[in-house]
Design a protein around this motif. Structure first.
Motif, PDB file in Angstrom:
ATOM      1  N   ARG A 136     -30.909  16.239  -8.539  1.00  0.00           N
ATOM      2  CA  ARG A 136     -29.149  15.958  -7.319  1.00  0.00           C
ATOM      3  C   ARG A 136     -29.394  14.282  -7.556  1.00  0.00           C
ATOM      4  NH1 ARG A 136     -26.355  18.798  -4.966  1.00  0.00           N
ATOM      5  NH2 ARG A 136     -27.348  21.084  -3.498  1.00  0.00           N
ATOM      6  N   THR A 162     -20.487  10.708  -8.892  1.00  0.00           N
ATOM      7  CA  THR A 162     -21.303  11.105  -8.339  1.00  0.00           C
ATOM      8  C   THR A 162     -21.063  12.725  -7.343  1.00  0.00           C
ATOM      9  OG1 THR A 162     -22.853   8.825  -8.073  1.00  0.00           O
ATOM     10  CG2 THR A 162     -23.731  10.766  -7.826  1.00  0.00           C
ATOM     11  N   ALA A 164     -20.955  15.151  -4.680  1.00  0.00           N
ATOM     12  CA  ALA A 164     -20.861  15.509  -3.399  1.00  0.00           C
ATOM     13  C   ALA A 164     -22.942  15.670  -3.500  1.00  0.00           C
ATOM     14  CB  ALA A 164     -20.926  16.650  -2.345  1.00  0.00           C
ATOM     15  N   GLU A 165     -23.202  14.857  -2.494  1.00  0.00           N
ATOM     16  CA  GLU A 165     -24.911  15.089  -1.870  1.00  0.00           C
ATOM     17  C   GLU A 165     -25.570  14.626  -3.016  1.00  0.00           C
ATOM     18  OE1 GLU A 165     -26.107  19.301  -0.279  1.00  0.00           O
ATOM     19  OE2 GLU A 165     -24.163  20.055  -0.230  1.00  0.00           O
ATOM     20  N   ASN A 166     -25.029  14.089  -3.745  1.00  0.00           N
ATOM     21  CA  ASN A 166     -26.344  13.567  -5.281  1.00  0.00           C
ATOM     22  C   ASN A 166     -26.983  12.173  -5.271  1.00  0.00           C
ATOM     23  OD1 ASN A 166     -26.030  15.714  -6.194  1.00  0.00           O
ATOM     24  ND2 ASN A 166     -24.987  15.362  -8.144  1.00  0.00           N
ATOM     25  N   TRP A 167     -27.473  11.113  -5.937  1.00  0.00           N
ATOM     26  CA  TRP A 167     -27.996  10.269  -5.743  1.00  0.00           C
ATOM     27  C   TRP A 167     -27.461   9.381  -7.228  1.00  0.00           C
ATOM     28  CZ3 TRP A 167     -32.060   7.657  -1.264  1.00  0.00           C
ATOM     29  CH2 TRP A 167     -32.036   8.296  -0.545  1.00  0.00           C
ATOM     30  N   GLY A 209     -19.092   7.419   1.103  1.00  0.00           N
ATOM     31  CA  GLY A 209     -21.085   7.644   0.861  1.00  0.00           C
ATOM     32  C   GLY A 209     -20.976   6.313   0.932  1.00  0.00           C
ATOM     33  N   VAL A 244     -25.251   7.028  -2.585  1.00  0.00           N
ATOM     34  CA  VAL A 244     -25.032   8.516  -2.400  1.00  0.00           C
ATOM     35  C   VAL A 244     -23.536   9.352  -2.412  1.00  0.00           C
ATOM     36  CG1 VAL A 244     -26.583   9.822  -0.632  1.00  0.00           C
ATOM     37  CG2 VAL A 244     -27.308   7.798  -1.536  1.00  0.00           C
ATOM     38  N   ALA A 246     -21.819  11.623   0.249  1.00  0.00           N
ATOM     39  CA  ALA A 246     -22.413  12.356   1.183  1.00  0.00           C
ATOM     40  C   ALA A 246     -21.922  13.918   1.193  1.00  0.00           C
ATOM     41  CB  ALA A 246     -21.608  12.043   2.625  1.00  0.00           C
ATOM     42  N   PRO A 247     -22.790  14.779   1.832  1.00  0.00           N
ATOM     43  CA  PRO A 247     -22.378  16.149   1.884  1.00  0.00           C
ATOM     44  C   PRO A 247     -20.586  16.306   1.886  1.00  0.00           C
ATOM     45  CG  PRO A 247     -24.207  15.681   2.899  1.00  0.00           C
ATOM     46  CD  PRO A 247     -23.633  14.475   2.803  1.00  0.00           C
ATOM     47  N   ASP A 250     -17.211  13.678  -2.788  1.00  0.00           N
ATOM     48  CA  ASP A 250     -17.602  13.342  -4.287  1.00  0.00           C
ATOM     49  C   ASP A 250     -17.453  11.204  -4.283  1.00  0.00           C
ATOM     50  OD1 ASP A 250     -18.316  15.540  -5.144  1.00  0.00           O
ATOM     51  OD2 ASP A 250     -15.438  16.245  -6.604  1.00  0.00           O
ATOM     52  N   ASP A 287     -27.003  18.481 -12.945  1.00  0.00           N
ATOM     53  CA  ASP A 287     -26.183  19.271 -11.890  1.00  0.00           C
ATOM     54  C   ASP A 287     -25.370  20.231 -13.184  1.00  0.00           C
ATOM     55  OD1 ASP A 287     -24.231  19.667 -10.017  1.00  0.00           O
ATOM     56  OD2 ASP A 287     -25.355  18.285  -8.766  1.00  0.00           O
TER      57      ASP A 287
END
Length: 299
Positions: A136, A162, A164-167, A209, A244, A246-247, A250, A287
């Motif tokens: 992630r 990045t 979605a959902e990744n840092w 994000g 970050v 967000a879900p 991207d 990922d």
């Protein structure tokens, strides 16, 4: 403090550009960025007295540049969006004057210098693409303006994607102290774009994000912001990250760095409180959504 270092899209409009960061920006000295939305027939002169990298964000452009009495027109094929893979870019020498035409969205990264380096075109196929982190914390980096890829005087420029959902920009790190071999002093600009994940029906203006920057011994700073397309964060010092995605959305950012040190290099120090996170990446895979290759449009 947050208002000084974080700016919404259009807040920094000047001279026909949507956003401008340069030596006129309070507290800023070593880096700059110009963002514009061009339509056919419009001509924008590039800033003078600086070395520049022209980065198509979406669309295609031509750069007319003149140096030592010789004029050259360099076409930039560009791309459909920042999530479509690398783009070709043009490094413009401080000794050249230039103007840009075309249709789409473009960024121009700059740094003031009196060191003359040759103007150079880097084709998309020659851009080094790096997958960084793991799990992630996986992200994709286009290193077209790093010391290994480009002979520039001061500029260090790359772009990070990045999923979605990744840092990314994680662990939080800094580069505000001159410690030869360990850390370099670099101002940094983050220019953001965000988009719904490929295939989503969500409106593009809903995408966002999150981004944070916090104080280090070099100075006090506090950014904790919801970032959307066109927003800009300035990092004069301090620990920065995470960024970050967000879900459902991207995240992209363009990083522009330069500083006062004699060497052109990117050396960082992780926040000791979070440096251990890097060890958790061992054995994890990247990922599988990377690399990005889709043709969505970002506005």
């Amino acid at each position: 403090m947050n208002q000084r270092w974080f700016h919404r899209r259009g807040d920094l409009a000047r001279s026909g550009w949507e956003s401008v960061v340069d030596a006129e920006t309070p507290g800023w000295a070593h880096t700059g960025i110009h963002i514009a939305e061009l339509t056919a027939g419009r001509v924008l002169p590039l800033p003078s007295g600086v070395e520049s990298i022209v980065v198509p964000l979406a669309g295609s452009f031509s750069v007319t540049h003149t140096q030592d009495g010789e004029t050259t027109v360099t076409p930039l094929a560009g791309r459909a969006s920042v999530f479509s893979g690398p783009t070709d870019v043009l490094y413009v020498s401080v000794a050249a004057t230039a103007e840009i035409t075309g249709s789409g969205r473009v960024a121009v990264a700059t740094s003031p210098t009196d060191v003359v380096k040759p103007t150079a075109h880097i084709a998309a196929a020659d851009v080094p693409v790096e997958l960084r982190g793991a799990g992630r914390s996986s992200r994709q980096v286009h290193n077209f303006g790093t010391p290994a890829a480009l002979d520039a005087a001061r500029l260090i420029v790359c772009e990070v994607l990045t999923p979605a959902e990744n840092w990314s920009s994680y662990p939080p790190h800094k580069h505000d102290e001159h410690a030869p071999g360990h850390e370099s002093r670099l101002e940094e600009i983050y220019y953001f774009e965000a988009a719904p994940v490929s295939g989503s029906r969500a409106p593009s203006d809903s995408a966002f994000g999150m981004f944070s920057t916090y104080s280090s011994p070099a100075g006090e700073i506090d950014i904790n912001a919801m970032v959307r397309s066109g927003d800009i964060a300035l990092v004069p010092y301090g620990y920065h990250g995470p960024a970050v995605a967000a879900p459902g959305y991207d995240l992209y950012y363009l990083n522009v760095m330069a500083g006062p040190d004699p060497e052109r290099q990117w050396l960082i120090s992780d926040d000791p409180a979070h440096a251990w996170v890097r060890d958790t990446w061992e054995g994890q895979s990247f990922d599988d959504r990377l690399p990005f290759t889709d043709d969505r449009e970002v506005s």
